[in-house]
Design a protein around this motif. Sequence first.
Motif, short mmCIF file in Angstrom:
data_model
loop_
_atom_site.label_atom_id
_atom_site.label_comp_id
_atom_site.label_asym_id
_atom_site.label_seq_id
_atom_site.Cartn_x
_atom_site.Cartn_y
_atom_site.Cartn_z
N TYR A 54 30.91 -25.05 29.81
CA TYR A 54 29.79 -24.08 29.84
C TYR A 54 29.35 -23.88 31.28
O TYR A 54 29.29 -24.83 32.06
N ILE A 82 20.97 -25.31 24.43
CA ILE A 82 21.49 -25.40 23.07
C ILE A 82 22.38 -26.64 22.88
O ILE A 82 22.60 -27.08 21.76
N LEU A 83 22.85 -27.22 23.99
CA LEU A 83 23.78 -28.35 23.90
C LEU A 83 23.01 -29.65 23.66
O LEU A 83 21.93 -29.87 24.24
N HIS A 122 34.16 -23.08 18.09
CA HIS A 122 32.97 -23.94 18.24
C HIS A 122 32.37 -23.78 19.64
O HIS A 122 31.14 -23.67 19.79
N CYS A 123 33.21 -23.78 20.66
CA CYS A 123 32.71 -23.63 22.04
C CYS A 123 32.03 -22.28 22.22
O CYS A 123 30.95 -22.18 22.83
N GLU A 141 31.41 -30.59 27.47
CA GLU A 141 31.02 -31.25 26.22
C GLU A 141 32.29 -31.81 25.57
O GLU A 141 33.22 -31.05 25.24
N CYS A 152 34.79 -28.56 25.55
CA CYS A 152 34.17 -27.25 25.80
C CYS A 152 33.60 -27.22 27.21
O CYS A 152 33.10 -28.24 27.72
N GLN A 170 30.60 -20.36 20.04
CA GLN A 170 29.33 -20.27 19.31
C GLN A 170 28.17 -20.85 20.12
O GLN A 170 27.01 -20.51 19.88
N HIS A 171 28.46 -21.72 21.09
CA HIS A 171 27.42 -22.32 21.93
C HIS A 171 27.38 -21.70 23.33
O HIS A 171 26.71 -22.20 24.22
N GLY A 172 28.13 -20.62 23.51
CA GLY A 172 28.07 -19.90 24.79
C GLY A 172 29.11 -20.32 25.80
O GLY A 172 29.01 -19.93 26.98
#
Length: 257
Positions: free
Chosen positions: A153, A12-13, A42-43, A28, A151, A45-47
């Motif tokens: 991940y 997704i990134l 925001h972080c 990120e 962020c 929402q992207h996992g």
Amino acid sequence: MNITDITRCPPILPRNSNLFAYIDTCFEMVHDEHSWNDARRHCQQHGGDLAVIKDLTKQQFVMNALKYLRWDKKGVWIGGTDGDKEGEWKWVTGEQMTWGYWQHGQGVTQTGFLFAKGTFEDCAQIRVDDSYKWHDFPCSGGPAYHYSSICEYKMPKILTSPTTMTNVETPVPTTMPKTGTSTSTTLANFETPAPTIQPNVETPAPTILPNVETPAPTSLPNVETPAPNKDTTAFTIRMNNNPPSAVIVNKESVVIG
């Protein structure tokens, strides 16, 4: 910076220069500026979540990434806060903050400062304009407290399919029909004779015959054949049509047969 491993980052990134891989995580660098709460949202929402930095090695990696990008924002939100209890700094994971890169008089070195609006400096950020030291700032309070963020991940784990063995049934052993019990023959215990060792007989050296010279062939004396006697003359006399007889005539007598 080595960004080869970003292929393992969550799909997704966006794959751009702001994405970095570090061991089993991905960072990120978010250039857009938000409040600490909005940056964290925001972080999530992207996992992921705001970055957790527990040691100097990870701090140096983040610093080098920002230097590599020539980051033009002065403040960068990270995942540290003492919002639950003033002075007790924790990470967004709930873990106690045991290490920090705080500037003197910031974070754990102070008890918080109460602003005129009744807000505390409860959120941590990296200050690019202060040698990448950490500072505590209000988590919200309008555009004046909007900053860029980092962020973090987790890389997806690589699943290895276990090898499934085929269930092979073991065949039942075949039972031979039972016959009358016969007396077993006991073989006598014969010792195996030791191998006979032949005496070591030396091979005699070949006999060398003396060198016998072959004698030269015997030369016979040269015997000259005598010349015929000039005084002897043979004559053949035919008489009365009878077969001739040999007559030897010499100087002394004549014989007629």
